[in-house]
Design a protein around this motif. Structure first.
Motif, mmCIF file in Angstrom:
data_model
loop_
_atom_site.group_PDB
_atom_site.id
_atom_site.type_symbol
_atom_site.label_atom_id
_atom_site.label_comp_id
_atom_site.label_asym_id
_atom_site.label_seq_id
_atom_site.Cartn_x
_atom_site.Cartn_y
_atom_site.Cartn_z
ATOM 1 N N MET A 1 0.840 -1.178 0.000
ATOM 2 C CA MET A 1 0.000 0.000 0.000
ATOM 3 C C MET A 1 0.882 1.236 0.000
ATOM 4 O O MET A 1 1.867 1.307 0.718
ATOM 5 C CB MET A 1 -0.873 -0.011 1.240
ATOM 6 C CG MET A 1 -1.568 1.275 1.439
ATOM 7 S SD MET A 1 -2.398 1.292 2.981
ATOM 8 C CE MET A 1 -3.112 2.872 2.840
ATOM 9 N N LYS A 2 0.486 2.190 -0.778
ATOM 10 C CA LYS A 2 1.215 3.437 -0.824
ATOM 11 C C LYS A 2 0.326 4.522 -0.232
ATOM 12 O O LYS A 2 -0.775 4.766 -0.715
ATOM 13 C CB LYS A 2 1.588 3.770 -2.261
ATOM 14 C CG LYS A 2 2.474 4.967 -2.349
ATOM 15 C CD LYS A 2 3.025 5.131 -3.746
ATOM 16 C CE LYS A 2 3.994 6.294 -3.742
ATOM 17 N NZ LYS A 2 4.821 6.306 -4.915
ATOM 18 N N ILE A 3 0.817 5.152 0.830
ATOM 19 C CA ILE A 3 0.092 6.249 1.459
ATOM 20 C C ILE A 3 0.404 7.515 0.659
ATOM 21 O O ILE A 3 1.562 7.809 0.377
ATOM 22 C CB ILE A 3 0.534 6.434 2.936
ATOM 23 C CG1 ILE A 3 0.311 5.160 3.748
ATOM 24 C CG2 ILE A 3 -0.147 7.626 3.574
ATOM 25 C CD1 ILE A 3 -1.118 4.816 4.004
ATOM 26 N N SER A 4 -0.619 8.278 0.331
ATOM 27 C CA SER A 4 -0.433 9.492 -0.454
ATOM 28 C C SER A 4 0.147 10.609 0.408
ATOM 29 O O SER A 4 0.256 10.488 1.635
ATOM 30 C CB SER A 4 -1.767 9.945 -1.044
ATOM 31 O OG SER A 4 -2.592 10.488 -0.022
ATOM 32 N N THR A 5 0.471 11.703 -0.254
ATOM 33 C CA THR A 5 0.949 12.892 0.445
ATOM 34 C C THR A 5 -0.079 13.340 1.477
ATOM 35 O O THR A 5 0.274 13.770 2.574
ATOM 36 C CB THR A 5 1.211 14.025 -0.571
ATOM 37 O OG1 THR A 5 2.135 13.551 -1.538
ATOM 38 C CG2 THR A 5 1.769 15.260 0.091
ATOM 39 N N LEU A 83 -8.163 10.621 6.238
ATOM 40 C CA LEU A 83 -7.506 11.330 5.139
ATOM 41 C C LEU A 83 -7.511 10.549 3.829
ATOM 42 O O LEU A 83 -7.649 11.123 2.753
ATOM 43 C CB LEU A 83 -6.059 11.649 5.523
ATOM 44 C CG LEU A 83 -5.908 12.592 6.714
ATOM 45 C CD1 LEU A 83 -4.503 12.519 7.272
ATOM 46 C CD2 LEU A 83 -6.275 14.008 6.321
ATOM 47 N N GLU A 84 -7.351 9.240 3.912
ATOM 48 C CA GLU A 84 -7.170 8.401 2.724
ATOM 49 C C GLU A 84 -8.413 7.610 2.337
ATOM 50 O O GLU A 84 -8.515 7.154 1.204
ATOM 51 C CB GLU A 84 -6.042 7.389 2.960
ATOM 52 C CG GLU A 84 -4.690 7.994 3.229
ATOM 53 C CD GLU A 84 -3.959 8.375 1.960
ATOM 54 O OE1 GLU A 84 -4.450 8.094 0.850
ATOM 55 O OE2 GLU A 84 -2.894 8.971 2.072
ATOM 56 N N GLY A 85 -9.293 7.375 3.294
ATOM 57 C CA GLY A 85 -10.403 6.470 3.043
ATOM 58 C C GLY A 85 -9.950 5.052 3.350
ATOM 59 O O GLY A 85 -9.213 4.815 4.295
ATOM 60 N N ASP A 86 -10.348 4.124 2.531
ATOM 61 C CA ASP A 86 -10.011 2.708 2.711
ATOM 62 C C ASP A 86 -8.499 2.502 2.703
ATOM 63 O O ASP A 86 -7.790 3.043 1.865
ATOM 64 C CB ASP A 86 -10.665 1.917 1.584
ATOM 65 C CG ASP A 86 -10.480 0.424 1.723
ATOM 66 O OD1 ASP A 86 -10.152 -0.048 2.819
ATOM 67 O OD2 ASP A 86 -10.661 -0.270 0.711
ATOM 68 N N LEU A 87 -7.988 1.707 3.631
ATOM 69 C CA LEU A 87 -6.552 1.468 3.729
ATOM 70 C C LEU A 87 -6.116 0.117 3.182
ATOM 71 O O LEU A 87 -4.961 -0.250 3.336
ATOM 72 C CB LEU A 87 -6.102 1.560 5.192
ATOM 73 C CG LEU A 87 -6.188 2.918 5.843
ATOM 74 C CD1 LEU A 87 -5.694 2.842 7.275
ATOM 75 C CD2 LEU A 87 -5.402 3.954 5.063
ATOM 76 N N SER A 119 -3.457 -7.601 8.542
ATOM 77 C CA SER A 119 -2.194 -7.233 9.173
ATOM 78 C C SER A 119 -1.965 -5.724 9.129
ATOM 79 O O SER A 119 -1.566 -5.110 10.124
ATOM 80 C CB SER A 119 -1.043 -7.958 8.477
ATOM 81 O OG SER A 119 0.189 -7.578 9.020
ATOM 82 N N MET A 120 -2.237 -5.124 7.986
ATOM 83 C CA MET A 120 -2.089 -3.680 7.835
ATOM 84 C C MET A 120 -3.014 -2.940 8.794
ATOM 85 O O MET A 120 -2.600 -2.023 9.502
ATOM 86 C CB MET A 120 -2.399 -3.298 6.384
ATOM 87 C CG MET A 120 -2.457 -1.839 6.126
ATOM 88 S SD MET A 120 -0.829 -1.157 6.075
ATOM 89 C CE MET A 120 -1.222 0.463 5.493
ATOM 90 N N ALA A 121 -4.266 -3.341 8.829
ATOM 91 C CA ALA A 121 -5.241 -2.689 9.706
ATOM 92 C C ALA A 121 -4.833 -2.843 11.171
ATOM 93 O O ALA A 121 -4.894 -1.880 11.940
ATOM 94 C CB ALA A 121 -6.633 -3.266 9.471
#
Length: 147
Positions: A1-5, A83-87, A119-121
């Motif tokens: 997953m790439k988190i945006s700015t 900020l991102e919505g779904d992760l 795992s991410m969550a």
């Protein structure tokens, strides 16, 4: 997953607010100066955080932003989702609906994506903002010792 700015800067701004907003509201300009994020962009990020109920704005002289909840009650996951919505780093139709995946019955990779998403969550939900505030204080103390 790439988190945006949006997610990266918003998390930095939220942690800054938690560090400096315990006594009084924090202005966008002060966060902007410390975090090197434009004020216009911060206003957009704060609007999203406010809509999610994570920050509140205080109007007038001496106004600014404060946390809407105690930092111990807010996780990194809460901020990033606002900020991102779904992760979810991997999307898989079989994980969300029984009917929307043509090969759902024979696809074994859905179990991989489910574990990755869980795992991410679990990771972002287990890191609380107050922990990061304390880590920030320790880093600053160590930096002052080196000077």
């Amino acid at each position: 997953m790439k988190i945006s700015t949006k997610g990266r800067y918003g998390l930095r701004a939220f942690i800054d607010l938690a560090c400096y907003g315990a006594e009084e509201p924090v202005s966008i300009s002060s966060i902007s100066a410390r975090q090197e994020i434009s004020e216009r962009y911060l206003e957009q990020l704060m609007a999203k955080l406010k809509k999610a109920g994570l920050v509140k704005s205080i109007r007038g002289a001496g106004g600014g932003y404060r946390l809407a909840k105690d930092a111990a009650e807010v996780s990194v996951g809460d901020v990033l989702r606002a900020l991102e919505g779904d992760l979810e780093p991997a999307t898989c139709a079989a994980l969300h609906s029984e009917d929307s995946c043509e090969i759902q019955g024979s696809c074994i990779t859905k179990y991989v994506w489910k574990k990755v998403n869980e795992s991410m969550a679990q990771t972002v939900d287990s890191i609380m903002i107050n922990t990061l505030v304390e880590m920030n204080k320790e880093i600053k103390k160590e930096g002052q010792k080196d000077e």
